[in-house]
Motif scaffolding. Structure first.
Motif, PDB file in Angstrom:
ATOM      1  N   MET A   2       0.839  -1.191   0.000  1.00 22.33           N
ATOM      2  CA  MET A   2       0.000   0.000   0.000  1.00 22.33           C
ATOM      3  C   MET A   2       0.880   1.249   0.000  1.00 22.33           C
ATOM      4  SD  MET A   2      -1.266   0.442   3.956  1.00 22.33           S
ATOM      5  CE  MET A   2      -1.400   2.208   3.728  1.00 22.33           C
ATOM      6  N   GLU A  17       0.799   6.255   4.137  1.00 24.69           N
ATOM      7  CA  GLU A  17       0.023   7.381   4.637  1.00 24.69           C
ATOM      8  C   GLU A  17       1.024   8.404   5.167  1.00 24.69           C
ATOM      9  OE1 GLU A  17      -3.146   7.767   4.446  1.00 24.69           O
ATOM     10  OE2 GLU A  17      -3.982   5.767   4.133  1.00 24.69           O
ATOM     11  N   GLY A  50      -3.872  -0.133   6.037  1.00 28.36           N
ATOM     12  CA  GLY A  50      -4.728  -0.051   4.866  1.00 28.36           C
ATOM     13  C   GLY A  50      -6.172  -0.399   5.168  1.00 28.36           C
ATOM     14  N   ALA A  51      -6.397  -1.201   6.199  1.00 33.50           N
ATOM     15  CA  ALA A  51      -7.755  -1.606   6.564  1.00 33.50           C
ATOM     16  C   ALA A  51      -8.438  -0.585   7.469  1.00 33.50           C
ATOM     17  CB  ALA A  51      -7.726  -2.960   7.258  1.00 33.50           C
ATOM     18  N   SER A  81     -10.154   2.618   8.498  1.00 36.48           N
ATOM     19  CA  SER A  81     -10.935   3.711   7.931  1.00 36.48           C
ATOM     20  C   SER A  81     -11.927   4.152   8.996  1.00 36.48           C
ATOM     21  CB  SER A  81     -11.695   3.256   6.682  1.00 36.48           C
ATOM     22  OG  SER A  81     -12.664   2.272   7.028  1.00 36.48           O
ATOM     23  N   LYS A 135      -9.911  10.770   8.547  1.00 38.66           N
ATOM     24  CA  LYS A 135      -8.810   9.815   8.659  1.00 38.66           C
ATOM     25  C   LYS A 135      -7.468  10.507   8.846  1.00 38.66           C
ATOM     26  CE  LYS A 135      -6.757   5.838   6.291  1.00 38.66           C
ATOM     27  NZ  LYS A 135      -6.836   4.945   5.113  1.00 38.66           N
ATOM     28  N   TRP A 162       2.333  -1.163  11.642  1.00 36.43           N
ATOM     29  CA  TRP A 162       1.737  -0.208  10.704  1.00 36.43           C
ATOM     30  C   TRP A 162       2.418   1.160  10.756  1.00 36.43           C
ATOM     31  CZ3 TRP A 162      -0.027   3.958  13.406  1.00 36.43           C
ATOM     32  CH2 TRP A 162      -0.386   3.748  14.744  1.00 36.43           C
ATOM     33  N   ASP A 213       4.188   2.326   7.782  1.00 34.76           N
ATOM     34  CA  ASP A 213       3.453   2.879   6.654  1.00 34.76           C
ATOM     35  C   ASP A 213       3.010   4.328   6.868  1.00 34.76           C
ATOM     36  OD1 ASP A 213       3.598   0.430   5.239  1.00 34.76           O
ATOM     37  OD2 ASP A 213       1.938  -0.361   6.434  1.00 34.76           O
TER      38      ASP A 213
END
Length: 251
Positions: free
Chosen positions: A1, A4, A53-54, A56, A78, A121, A124
């Motif tokens: 992904m 962010e 990525g999951a 939200s 977000k 995470w 990311d």
């Protein structure tokens, strides 16, 4: 992904949320279904289990058992939530100022590394534009205070701080890459390399890569540990040499 990034939300609203200013008002009438802290905790739990990525607003609302719109009265979106998540996990570091300045920087590095391992995470989240909350700022104050006690000049302190922050966060993020891959594929880094032994047997050209070949025959690659052990050794070695260089500025 795609990564962010922190610092992408509305700055005024994000800073107020990070520092809880003003704090959430006491409810009048019907009690709110969720709070900012509950939203952040749920978002971290989702990202820990399923990856960033999951995560939200809808998935977090599902985790909390409420409607998605219940979240927006507390957190605008977000982008702001990612800032809150990153700064919250950084607050998990137990930054106790004990020992020499080098020991304190090593402690900071170890605790930051532990956060990345617990919350992969974080790999990311680009923090080039960081969340200016207590988790980040407490860490910066800790390292700056350690460096101030080293005897460096003020400008040297700030430059050394940037170098340390860059090394620690980059190295910690790189380390969890293998951890994430093993979780996703079920194959360890050691197993992956073992399956590619044919490369060294049939493809590696000793004349094209003489330095690597010489190091191999000298036993330089015979670490005797797992890939994780080697990563840790490299982390400690790199940080030690960085601190050696900083200490050299005192002479």
């Amino acid at each position: 992904m795609a990564a962010e990034r922190s610092g992408g939300g509305d700055p005024v609203r994000t800073l107020a949320l990070l520092w809880r200013r003003p704090p959430e008002p006491k409810p009048v009438g019907r009690k709110p279904k969720v709070s900012v802290d509950q939203i952040v905790t749920a978002a971290i739990a989702v990202a820990d289990r399923e990856g960033l990525g999951a995560m939200s607003m809808a998935r977090v609302a599902q985790e909390l058992g409420v409607g998605t719109m219940s979240l927006y009265g507390h957190v605008p979106g977000k982008a702001e939530l990612i800032d809150l998540m990153a700064d919250t996990v950084l607050q998990e570091r137990d930054l106790t100022p004990v020992g020499t300045w080098r020991e304190r920087v090593q402690h900071y590095a170890d605790r930051t590394r532990a956060v990345y391992r617990k919350h992969p995470w974080m790999r990311d989240v680009s923090m080039v534009r960081p969340p200016l909350g207590p988790g980040l700022m407490d860490g910066q104050e800790f390292v700056l205070a350690a460096l101030a006690d080293s005897g460096l000049e003020p400008r040297q302190i700030t430059v050394a701080h940037v170098a340390i922050e860059g090394f620690v966060h980059s190295a910690a993020a790189s380390e969890v890459d293998d951890q994430q891959l093993e979780e996703k594929t079920g194959e360890s880094g050691d197993s992956w390399w073992g399956a590619r032994q044919v490369f060294w047997d049939d493809y590696f050209d000793v004349e094209r890569y003489p330095t690597m070949t010489s190091l191999w025959h000298s036993g330089a690659y015979d670490t005797g540990g797992t890939l994780s052990d080697n990563v840790r050794s490299s982390f400690d070695y790199g940080l030690a040499k960085l601190l050696d260089g900083i200490e050299g500025g005192l002479r």
